[in-house]
Design an enzyme around this catalytic site. Structure first.
Site, mmCIF file in Angstrom:
data_model
loop_
_atom_site.group_PDB
_atom_site.id
_atom_site.type_symbol
_atom_site.label_atom_id
_atom_site.label_comp_id
_atom_site.label_asym_id
_atom_site.label_seq_id
_atom_site.Cartn_x
_atom_site.Cartn_y
_atom_site.Cartn_z
ATOM 1 N N GLU A 1 4.817 -3.196 -12.790
ATOM 2 C CA GLU A 1 5.754 -4.322 -12.679
ATOM 3 C C GLU A 1 6.077 -4.592 -11.215
ATOM 4 O O GLU A 1 6.162 -5.743 -10.790
ATOM 5 C CB GLU A 1 7.050 -4.021 -13.427
ATOM 6 C CG GLU A 1 6.887 -3.948 -14.929
ATOM 7 C CD GLU A 1 8.198 -3.636 -15.605
ATOM 8 O OE1 GLU A 1 8.727 -4.551 -16.284
ATOM 9 O OE2 GLU A 1 8.702 -2.496 -15.457
ATOM 10 N N TYR B 1 24.656 -28.100 -6.617
ATOM 11 C CA TYR B 1 23.814 -27.305 -7.521
ATOM 12 C C TYR B 1 22.421 -27.061 -6.980
ATOM 13 O O TYR B 1 21.781 -26.069 -7.327
ATOM 14 C CB TYR B 1 23.781 -27.862 -8.947
ATOM 15 C CG TYR B 1 23.467 -29.322 -9.101
ATOM 16 C CD1 TYR B 1 22.172 -29.802 -8.984
ATOM 17 C CD2 TYR B 1 24.482 -30.225 -9.406
ATOM 18 C CE1 TYR B 1 21.890 -31.140 -9.152
ATOM 19 C CE2 TYR B 1 24.204 -31.568 -9.582
ATOM 20 C CZ TYR B 1 22.917 -32.025 -9.443
ATOM 21 O OH TYR B 1 22.636 -33.351 -9.612
ATOM 22 N N GLU C 1 19.782 -5.864 -15.214
ATOM 23 C CA GLU C 1 21.237 -5.820 -15.094
ATOM 24 C C GLU C 1 21.645 -5.905 -13.617
ATOM 25 O O GLU C 1 22.614 -6.586 -13.271
ATOM 26 C CB GLU C 1 21.793 -4.527 -15.709
ATOM 27 C CG GLU C 1 21.678 -4.457 -17.216
ATOM 28 C CD GLU C 1 20.345 -3.915 -17.737
ATOM 29 O OE1 GLU C 1 20.292 -3.532 -18.920
ATOM 30 O OE2 GLU C 1 19.350 -3.872 -16.969
ATOM 31 N N LYS D 1 13.673 -11.844 -19.129
ATOM 32 C CA LYS D 1 12.423 -11.202 -18.708
ATOM 33 C C LYS D 1 11.421 -11.368 -19.855
ATOM 34 O O LYS D 1 11.188 -10.455 -20.645
ATOM 35 C CB LYS D 1 12.688 -9.723 -18.402
ATOM 36 C CG LYS D 1 11.533 -9.006 -17.753
ATOM 37 C CD LYS D 1 11.957 -7.584 -17.368
ATOM 38 C CE LYS D 1 10.819 -6.831 -16.738
ATOM 39 N NZ LYS D 1 11.225 -5.454 -16.376
#
Length: 126
Positions: free
Chosen positions: A28, A60, A80, A105
């Site tokens: 990863e 934004y 997290e 994910k």
């Protein structure tokens, strides 16, 4: 009748796509993968709306860039941690009282069929 200020006012960005190298597995970190970020910030929009002034709201476009940059930098193990980082960035914008951040994910290394995995954090100014 004057509008009443409300922290229920929100600006929401949905589906910010970022390629990054987060994860607990070496592959990863090496190969990277797509993360999808949703951010909703609570900000009083009454002043911006009444005066039609960009300077009195959260831009934004700038928020989206700051979120993407936060996700791209410094690989970590957990989404997290990524969500916490993004919430901190969003709370750094003037007028933002609360940030709700979801990090998706969709390519997570899970051994059963799934559509998505995500975590959501909600953080407020201290």
């Amino acid at each position: 009748m004057d509008a009443v200020a409300s922290t229920r006012d929100r600006i929401t960005l949905t589906g910010i796509r970022v390629r990054a190298h987060h994860g607990v597995f070496d592959f990863e970190r090496e190969q990277g993968q797509e993360f999808v970020i949703d951010v909703s910030v609570a900000v009083d929009l009454a002043a911006a709306a009444s005066g039609d002034e960009l300077a009195r709201t959260v831009h934004y476009g700038e928020l989206a860039v700051a979120v993407a940059e936060a996700v791209e930098r410094d690989p970590v193990d957990l989404i997290e941690t990524v969500a916490e980082r993004v919430a901190g960035v969003a709370l750094g914008f003037a007028g933002v009282e609360e940030a709700e951040v979801t990090v998706h994910k969709p390519g997570a290394p899970i051994s059963v069929p799934f559509e998505d995995v995500s975590v959501t954090v909600v953080r407020s100014r201290a």
